[in-house]
Design a protein around this motif. Structure first.
Motif, PDB file in Angstrom:
ATOM      1  N   HIS A 235       0.821  -1.210   0.000  1.00  0.00           N
ATOM      2  CA  HIS A 235       0.000   0.000   0.000  1.00  0.00           C
ATOM      3  C   HIS A 235       0.858   1.265   0.000  1.00  0.00           C
ATOM      4  N   GLN A 236       2.136   1.147   0.348  1.00  0.00           N
ATOM      5  CA  GLN A 236       3.024   2.308   0.383  1.00  0.00           C
ATOM      6  C   GLN A 236       4.047   2.320  -0.749  1.00  0.00           C
ATOM      7  N   HIS A 237       4.321   1.167  -1.342  1.00  0.00           N
ATOM      8  CA  HIS A 237       5.389   1.060  -2.324  1.00  0.00           C
ATOM      9  C   HIS A 237       4.916   0.344  -3.579  1.00  0.00           C
ATOM     10  N   LEU A 238       5.569   0.667  -4.667  1.00  0.00           N
ATOM     11  CA  LEU A 238       5.367  -0.038  -5.922  1.00  0.00           C
ATOM     12  C   LEU A 238       6.471  -1.076  -6.040  1.00  0.00           C
ATOM     13  N   PHE A 239       6.106  -2.319  -6.319  1.00  0.00           N
ATOM     14  CA  PHE A 239       7.077  -3.398  -6.443  1.00  0.00           C
ATOM     15  C   PHE A 239       7.293  -3.764  -7.902  1.00  0.00           C
ATOM     16  N   MET A 240       8.550  -4.011  -8.229  1.00  0.00           N
ATOM     17  CA  MET A 240       8.904  -4.606  -9.511  1.00  0.00           C
ATOM     18  C   MET A 240       9.551  -5.948  -9.174  1.00  0.00           C
ATOM     19  N   ILE A 241       8.901  -7.025  -9.556  1.00  0.00           N
ATOM     20  CA  ILE A 241       9.400  -8.370  -9.305  1.00  0.00           C
ATOM     21  C   ILE A 241      10.157  -8.815 -10.555  1.00  0.00           C
ATOM     22  N   VAL A 242      11.425  -9.141 -10.389  1.00  0.00           N
ATOM     23  CA  VAL A 242      12.269  -9.536 -11.515  1.00  0.00           C
ATOM     24  C   VAL A 242      12.661 -11.003 -11.340  1.00  0.00           C
ATOM     25  N   THR A 243      12.320 -11.803 -12.328  1.00  0.00           N
ATOM     26  CA  THR A 243      12.684 -13.219 -12.319  1.00  0.00           C
ATOM     27  C   THR A 243      13.340 -13.560 -13.655  1.00  0.00           C
ATOM     28  N   LEU A 244      14.188 -14.556 -13.628  1.00  0.00           N
ATOM     29  CA  LEU A 244      14.851 -15.022 -14.842  1.00  0.00           C
ATOM     30  C   LEU A 244      14.138 -16.254 -15.358  1.00  0.00           C
ATOM     31  N   SER A 245      13.709 -16.192 -16.598  1.00  0.00           N
ATOM     32  CA  SER A 245      13.094 -17.379 -17.179  1.00  0.00           C
ATOM     33  C   SER A 245      14.200 -18.386 -17.489  1.00  0.00           C
ATOM     34  N   ASP A 246      13.905 -19.631 -17.273  1.00  0.00           N
ATOM     35  CA  ASP A 246      14.870 -20.716 -17.445  1.00  0.00           C
ATOM     36  C   ASP A 246      14.632 -21.377 -18.797  1.00  0.00           C
ATOM     37  N   SER A 247      15.568 -21.187 -19.725  1.00  0.00           N
ATOM     38  CA  SER A 247      15.383 -21.730 -21.075  1.00  0.00           C
ATOM     39  C   SER A 247      15.339 -23.251 -21.074  1.00  0.00           C
ATOM     40  N   ASN A 248      16.075 -23.893 -20.166  1.00  0.00           N
ATOM     41  CA  ASN A 248      16.028 -25.359 -20.077  1.00  0.00           C
ATOM     42  C   ASN A 248      14.647 -25.837 -19.635  1.00  0.00           C
ATOM     43  N   LEU A 249      14.076 -25.138 -18.676  1.00  0.00           N
ATOM     44  CA  LEU A 249      12.746 -25.489 -18.186  1.00  0.00           C
ATOM     45  C   LEU A 249      11.703 -25.286 -19.286  1.00  0.00           C
ATOM     46  N   LEU A 250      11.813 -24.179 -19.997  1.00  0.00           N
ATOM     47  CA  LEU A 250      10.873 -23.905 -21.088  1.00  0.00           C
ATOM     48  C   LEU A 250      10.991 -24.940 -22.204  1.00  0.00           C
ATOM     49  N   SER A 251      12.209 -25.328 -22.547  1.00  0.00           N
ATOM     50  CA  SER A 251      12.366 -26.312 -23.621  1.00  0.00           C
ATOM     51  C   SER A 251      11.897 -27.690 -23.173  1.00  0.00           C
ATOM     52  N   SER A 252      12.109 -28.036 -21.898  1.00  0.00           N
ATOM     53  CA  SER A 252      11.613 -29.322 -21.383  1.00  0.00           C
ATOM     54  C   SER A 252      10.093 -29.391 -21.443  1.00  0.00           C
ATOM     55  N   ALA A 253       9.452 -28.284 -21.145  1.00  0.00           N
ATOM     56  CA  ALA A 253       7.985 -28.250 -21.169  1.00  0.00           C
ATOM     57  C   ALA A 253       7.446 -28.298 -22.587  1.00  0.00           C
ATOM     58  N   ALA A 254       8.218 -27.806 -23.553  1.00  0.00           N
ATOM     59  CA  ALA A 254       7.733 -27.727 -24.925  1.00  0.00           C
ATOM     60  C   ALA A 254       8.025 -28.969 -25.764  1.00  0.00           C
ATOM     61  N   GLN A 255       8.996 -29.755 -25.355  1.00  0.00           N
ATOM     62  CA  GLN A 255       9.410 -30.883 -26.208  1.00  0.00           C
ATOM     63  C   GLN A 255       8.429 -32.053 -26.152  1.00  0.00           C
ATOM     64  N   MET A 256       8.424 -32.812 -27.209  1.00  0.00           N
ATOM     65  CA  MET A 256       7.619 -34.028 -27.279  1.00  0.00           C
ATOM     66  C   MET A 256       8.406 -35.146 -26.591  1.00  0.00           C
ATOM     67  N   PRO A 257       7.843 -35.759 -25.561  1.00  0.00           N
ATOM     68  CA  PRO A 257       8.579 -36.827 -24.866  1.00  0.00           C
ATOM     69  C   PRO A 257       8.619 -38.111 -25.700  1.00  0.00           C
ATOM     70  N   TRP A 258       9.801 -38.719 -25.751  1.00  0.00           N
ATOM     71  CA  TRP A 258       9.978 -39.970 -26.495  1.00  0.00           C
ATOM     72  C   TRP A 258      10.293 -41.126 -25.563  1.00  0.00           C
ATOM     73  N   SER A 259      10.346 -40.846 -24.268  1.00  0.00           N
ATOM     74  CA  SER A 259      10.598 -41.912 -23.295  1.00  0.00           C
ATOM     75  C   SER A 259       9.835 -41.584 -22.018  1.00  0.00           C
ATOM     76  N   THR A 260       9.765 -42.550 -21.142  1.00  0.00           N
ATOM     77  CA  THR A 260       9.084 -42.340 -19.861  1.00  0.00           C
ATOM     78  C   THR A 260       9.784 -41.249 -19.064  1.00  0.00           C
ATOM     79  N   GLN A 261      11.101 -41.263 -19.060  1.00  0.00           N
ATOM     80  CA  GLN A 261      11.862 -40.249 -18.326  1.00  0.00           C
ATOM     81  C   GLN A 261      11.579 -38.849 -18.881  1.00  0.00           C
TER      82      GLN A 261
END
Length: 107
Positions: free
Chosen positions: A26-52
């Motif tokens: 209520h008194q301050h404006l916050f800027m939240i800065v996070t780094l996106s993880d390219s490995n995490l993004l690519s893991s989520a986007a890829q087509m899995p070819w194995s159980t692992q």
């Protein structure tokens, strides 16, 4: 303006951060800065070819959802500005967001 550099992988830590922000939002404006993880993004986007790979994709998608939910909640409840970018765009994105805040007289 308070600029907070953080990582939001853990939902428990995210909840603790949101509670802490409530005390000051209520008194301050916050800027939240996070780094996106390219490995995490690519893991989520890829087509899995194995159980692992299927498990890795599921975990990656879950972690991304947790981050997204936490960032949305900080914007909605605390009015925080969000900068979620790859590391190579960090400096320009933070400066750009700061200049937007100044331009809109939010300080």
């Amino acid at each position: 303006l308070i600029v907070l550099f953080t990582d939001l992988i853990d939902p428990i830590a995210s909840q603790a951060l949101m509670k802490s922000l409530q005390a000051f939002s209520h008194q301050h404006l916050f800027m939240i800065v996070t780094l996106s993880d390219s490995n995490l993004l690519s893991s989520a986007a890829q087509m899995p070819w194995s159980t692992q790979q299927a498990y890795q994709k599921g975990i990656a998608m879950d972690l991304l959802q947790v981050r997204h939910t936490a960032l949305q909640a900080m914007t909605k409840h605390q009015g925080a500005l969000i900068v979620d970018v790859p590391p190579e765009r960090l400096d320009e994105s933070v400066i750009h967001q700061y200049l937007q805040v100044k331009l809109r007289n939010r300080l």
